[in-house]
Design a protein around this motif. Sequence first.
Motif, PDB file in Angstrom:
ATOM      1  N   GLY A  93       0.790  -1.238   0.000  1.00  0.00           N
ATOM      2  CA  GLY A  93       0.000   0.000   0.000  1.00  0.00           C
ATOM      3  C   GLY A  93       0.816   1.278   0.000  1.00  0.00           C
ATOM      4  N   SER A  95       2.854   2.167  -2.173  1.00  0.00           N
ATOM      5  CA  SER A  95       3.024   2.652  -3.544  1.00  0.00           C
ATOM      6  C   SER A  95       1.697   3.175  -4.082  1.00  0.00           C
ATOM      7  CB  SER A  95       3.497   1.497  -4.435  1.00  0.00           C
ATOM      8  OG  SER A  95       3.167   1.768  -5.778  1.00  0.00           O
ATOM      9  N   ALA A  96       1.753   4.352  -4.730  1.00  0.00           N
ATOM     10  CA  ALA A  96       0.535   4.928  -5.310  1.00  0.00           C
ATOM     11  C   ALA A  96      -0.046   3.992  -6.367  1.00  0.00           C
ATOM     12  CB  ALA A  96       0.855   6.284  -5.931  1.00  0.00           C
ATOM     13  N   SER A  99      -2.389   1.552  -4.402  1.00  0.00           N
ATOM     14  CA  SER A  99      -3.017   2.118  -3.212  1.00  0.00           C
ATOM     15  C   SER A  99      -4.454   1.616  -3.074  1.00  0.00           C
ATOM     16  CB  SER A  99      -3.003   3.637  -3.304  1.00  0.00           C
ATOM     17  OG  SER A  99      -3.694   3.999  -4.472  1.00  0.00           O
ATOM     18  N   SER A 103      -4.167  -2.781  -2.754  1.00  0.00           N
ATOM     19  CA  SER A 103      -2.895  -2.857  -2.024  1.00  0.00           C
ATOM     20  C   SER A 103      -2.641  -4.230  -1.405  1.00  0.00           C
ATOM     21  CB  SER A 103      -2.862  -1.785  -0.935  1.00  0.00           C
ATOM     22  OG  SER A 103      -3.888  -2.041  -0.016  1.00  0.00           O
ATOM     23  N   GLU A 392       9.534   2.731  -2.654  1.00  0.00           N
ATOM     24  CA  GLU A 392       8.403   2.537  -3.589  1.00  0.00           C
ATOM     25  C   GLU A 392       8.831   1.700  -4.794  1.00  0.00           C
ATOM     26  OE1 GLU A 392       5.592   6.469  -2.905  1.00  0.00           O
ATOM     27  OE2 GLU A 392       7.407   6.625  -4.104  1.00  0.00           O
TER      28      GLU A 392
END
Length: 491
Positions: A93, A95-96, A99, A103, A392
């Motif tokens: 989660g 990382s965009a 998200s 996630s 990320e």
Amino acid sequence: MSVEDFDVVVAGGGPSGSTIATLVAMQGHRVLLVEKEVFPRYQIGESLLPATVHGVCRMLGITDELANAGFPIKRGGTFRWGARPEPWTFHFGISARMSGATSHAYQVERARFDEILLNNAKSKGVVVREGCSATDVVEDGERVTGLKYTDADGNEREVSARFVIDASGNKSRLYSKVGGKRNYSEFFRSLALFGYFEGGKRLPAPVSGNILSVAFDSGWFWYIPLSDTLTSVGAVVRREDADKIQGDREKALNALIAECPLISEYLENATRVTTGKYGELRIRKDYSYQQESYWRPGMILVGDAACFVDPVFSSGVHLATYSALLAARSINSILAGDLDEKTALNEFEARYRREYGVFYEFLVSFYQMNVNEESYFWQAKKVTQNQSTDIESFVELIGGVSSGETALTAADRIAKRSAEFAAAVDEMASGDGDNMVPMFKSTVVKQAMQEAGQVQMKALLGEDAEPELPLFPGGLVTSPDGMKWLPYHPA
Ligand code: FAD
């Protein structure tokens, strides 16, 4: 012998085979899949990645079925690995690209997961024949034009097809027909010994569904929760220590567990399963290789038939389903007459090699045990050449979304738009009295509106998403529905 004809014939009904068969059949093509076993059957490879669950599986239309199957939710991984003595945990989660609702992944019993995929293929129009073993391809000059197989009654059969797909895994009998050789990795030459336990300890919530990976002197252990009580436990042992898994498997596994204090602690009150499909202690070796060619005219390799790296980051089912998606796009574009075979299949091969290469290169550095996790995160950024931060980049790489493919990452936005649109239609349709537009009283019109909404949603998503660029100079981009390739025309 009468020869049946299909657009595509697939050998193997594991994740790669059922994925490619389904995605091609969904475009209206005639697909036959032959599978040697009768499902459900055992397979290893139980820890999935978000890109599979929320990208490919959503395209296959099985997201809800997976969500309702009761598989443990994997929010990330917990590692006792590298220089740091304590375990460290990562969450998808952060990382965009993964998200919100996307996630997580699942830990799956493969007998159940693979059966869901194969049944879905049947329901999407694939002709599935179980108990049928592919034996050879049919060739006409340079081109592969069909497949020979032995059916469930022992009869020799032949089918002709525009494309033959080898999705029959690492034990494939067909892969060499594509040309070139299978190159085994000099680096990943480990062996795995694995079994199943009841009653093992769990990580604390909310990460109780995480994979736990623990390095020790002879290699490392995976510890994968498959239910509240069932755990898949495997020791991956370096080639130099291969003698440690020779002889009596029970004794060997117990000795390796005793070498690893954290796994010993987690299994303290557990008992090994000794009956049924989980009762056997199994060994796998020579699993890390890459085929020199992934395709030739009329024939394509996907999944383990083409390549596999190493179990450490659960990349196997991701590479299997992602390669199937890439190949399906190529086939769909060729069969629709949009692209020539070479252009479409070079795109498949380039993207597949890129994904394999990213995992391969990163995993080599991950086996350096004298550094801490920050060094692994930095290495992930270097390998993926992402714009994201180090951590990320690491999470995106091992979540299977480092390619930035919209089809693998935008699923939650698709779902949100879809839900918003359906709610808007419902609201209009539920109006009454003077406010009610009469047309919306009709269910048919409501359904048509919802279908139109799907198209609109794709358009909306396209607006929302980063404009897609080819992954390689002169390469192709994906169609808005993710099912084909399109030529790239810069704005
Ligand atoms: P398979 O799953 O092997 O499916 C191939 C199918 O083809 C089978 O159903 C087989 O019966 C059928 N078949 C074979 N021969 C024929 C024939 N002649 N005719 C017709 N059908 C045939 N991956 C993960 O994602 N997560 C993990 O945690 C993980 N752990 C692993 C641990 C170990 C020790 C190993 C070795 C691998 C692991 N993997 C993991 C990798 C994973 O098992 C594979 O990458 C994945 O199963 C590949 O899917 P596939 O569809 O290509 O092949």
